[in-house]
Design an enzyme around this catalytic site. Structure first.
Site, PDB file in Angstrom:
ATOM      1  CB  SER A 286     -20.397   2.538   3.354  1.00  0.00           C
ATOM      2  OG  SER A 286     -20.030   2.183   2.030  1.00  0.00           O
TER       3      SER A 286
ATOM      4  CG  ASN B 147      -9.398  -4.137   5.341  1.00  0.00           C
ATOM      5  OD1 ASN B 147      -8.189  -4.259   5.137  1.00  0.00           O
ATOM      6  ND2 ASN B 147     -10.301  -4.674   4.534  1.00  0.00           N
ATOM      7  CD1 TRP B 148      -5.770   1.462   7.438  1.00  0.00           C
ATOM      8  CD2 TRP B 148      -3.548   1.200   7.303  1.00  0.00           C
ATOM      9  NE1 TRP B 148      -5.204   2.196   8.450  1.00  0.00           N
ATOM     10  CE2 TRP B 148      -3.841   2.051   8.394  1.00  0.00           C
ATOM     11  CE3 TRP B 148      -2.223   0.887   7.036  1.00  0.00           C
ATOM     12  CZ2 TRP B 148      -2.850   2.599   9.204  1.00  0.00           C
ATOM     13  CZ3 TRP B 148      -1.229   1.425   7.838  1.00  0.00           C
ATOM     14  CH2 TRP B 148      -1.536   2.272   8.901  1.00  0.00           C
ATOM     15  CE  LYS B 149     -11.598  -2.554   1.779  1.00  0.00           C
ATOM     16  NZ  LYS B 149     -12.790  -2.436   0.898  1.00  0.00           N
TER      17      LYS B 149
ATOM     18  CG  HIS C 189     -12.328  -8.277   2.439  1.00  0.00           C
ATOM     19  ND1 HIS C 189     -12.694  -7.740   1.227  1.00  0.00           N
ATOM     20  CD2 HIS C 189     -12.637  -7.354   3.384  1.00  0.00           C
ATOM     21  CE1 HIS C 189     -13.201  -6.529   1.428  1.00  0.00           C
ATOM     22  NE2 HIS C 189     -13.178  -6.270   2.725  1.00  0.00           N
TER      23      HIS C 189
ATOM     24  N   GLY D  14     -13.326   0.182   6.203  1.00  0.00           N
ATOM     25  CA  GLY D  14     -12.412   0.348   5.091  1.00  0.00           C
ATOM     26  C   GLY D  14     -11.976   1.787   4.909  1.00  0.00           C
ATOM     27  N   GLY D  15     -12.658   2.531   4.031  1.00  0.00           N
ATOM     28  CA  GLY D  15     -12.233   3.875   3.657  1.00  0.00           C
ATOM     29  C   GLY D  15     -12.007   4.816   4.822  1.00  0.00           C
TER      30      GLY D  15
ATOM     31  CD  GLU E  45     -11.878  -5.240  -1.313  1.00  0.00           C
ATOM     32  OE1 GLU E  45     -12.579  -4.220  -1.230  1.00  0.00           O
ATOM     33  OE2 GLU E  45     -10.785  -5.364  -0.709  1.00  0.00           O
TER      34      GLU E  45
ATOM     35  CD  GLU F 279     -16.245  -6.212   5.091  1.00  0.00           C
ATOM     36  OE1 GLU F 279     -15.868  -5.079   5.392  1.00  0.00           O
ATOM     37  OE2 GLU F 279     -15.612  -6.965   4.348  1.00  0.00           O
TER      38      GLU F 279
ATOM     39  N   GLY G  74     -17.393   0.058  -0.043  1.00  0.00           N
ATOM     40  CA  GLY G  74     -16.785   1.077  -0.869  1.00  0.00           C
ATOM     41  C   GLY G  74     -17.730   1.766  -1.836  1.00  0.00           C
TER      42      GLY G  74
END
Length: 245
Positions: free
Chosen positions: A207, A9-11, A94, A228-229, A96, A162, A168
């Site tokens: 993470s 997931n690049w966001k 998600h 994610g990251g 967010e 999640e 993050g």
């Protein structure tokens, strides 16, 4: 048993130009791992670039989708649009989106149904905040969220757990934490879908990195990860892919 899904997931990162460079680097270095499916969830503007440049066998998808088929919904992306560009998946619900855009379980379910109606597999996200876990209500809260988010949704779905406090932050739920929730989610899926639940993949996100993914995904009820990251750099992606071999 379903294949392990490594969903990246690049966001809100990477321009189409940057996406092309990332995909070309991946194509140069990527070696498929048996039993592992790799998929990239990218901003809508990057999807055509990924379609043209990803290695064979690597899927891609959107990070959100409209709950509506088409019409006067300025700025939204329909499931038909995602499907037409070659997407296989789309992330819905998600944390967010839930927190910053006020998405409810009912909205998430509507988006998931719209995705399925257009041949996409929705990755339905659920998870608790830190204060919920500290009260010991993480399982009941997450299952209630999932039940609402899967209302009238078919079985062609992926569920991503999640915990909000681990996204993050550098904090990661333990492999046992992921398994506890994975088993609980699997039980709910069995109630809703019967024997078909065995083929539904349950992912962990929060993470995830090359050095912890193997332990987490080695648990019986964790079928992959939503990352994610660590999805933004090809060496990290290759490290996670290799760790799952």
């Amino acid at each position: 048993m379903p294949s392990t899904l490594l969903a990246l997931n690049w966001k809100m990162n990477k321009t189409p130009t940057e996406a092309r460079s990332w995909a070309e680097e991946l194509k140069e270095k990527y070696a498929p791992a048996e039993g592992v499916e790799l998929a990239v969830m990218a901003p809508a503007l990057a999807l055509s670039t990924l379609a043209a440049n990803l290695p064979a066998g690597v899927a891609f998808g959107g990070q959100d989708v409209s709950a509506h088929e088409a019409g006067a919904y300025t700025g939204e992306i329909s499931a038909a649009m995602l499907k037409d560009v070659g997407a296989a998946y789309v992330v819905v619900g998600h944390s967010e989106r839930r927190e910053y855009h006020g998405e409810t379980d009912a909205v998430v379910a509507a988006k998931a149904k719209q995705a399925q109606a257009n041949g996409l597999v929705p990755i339905v996200c659920v998870g608790e905040k830190l204060e919920v876990r500290e009260r010991g209500e993480h399982v009941s809260s997450t299952l209630a969220q999932l039940r609402g988010s899967l209302a009238d949704v078919g079985e062609d779905v992926v569920v991503a757990y999640e915990p909000v406090w681990a996204i993050g932050t550098g904090k990661t739920a333990t492999a046992d934490d992921a398994e506890e929730m994975g088993a609980a989610i699997r039980g709910l899926l069995a109630e809703q879908y019967g024997e078909k639940a065995a083929d539904i993949r349950v992912l962990y996100g929060g993470s995830v990195k090359p050095d912890n993914i193997a332990e987490i995904c080695g648990k019986p009820n964790v079928d992959g990860a939503l990352v994610g990251g660590a999805s933004l750099k090809v060496p990290d992606v290759l490290g996670m892919n290799d760790a799952l071999r």
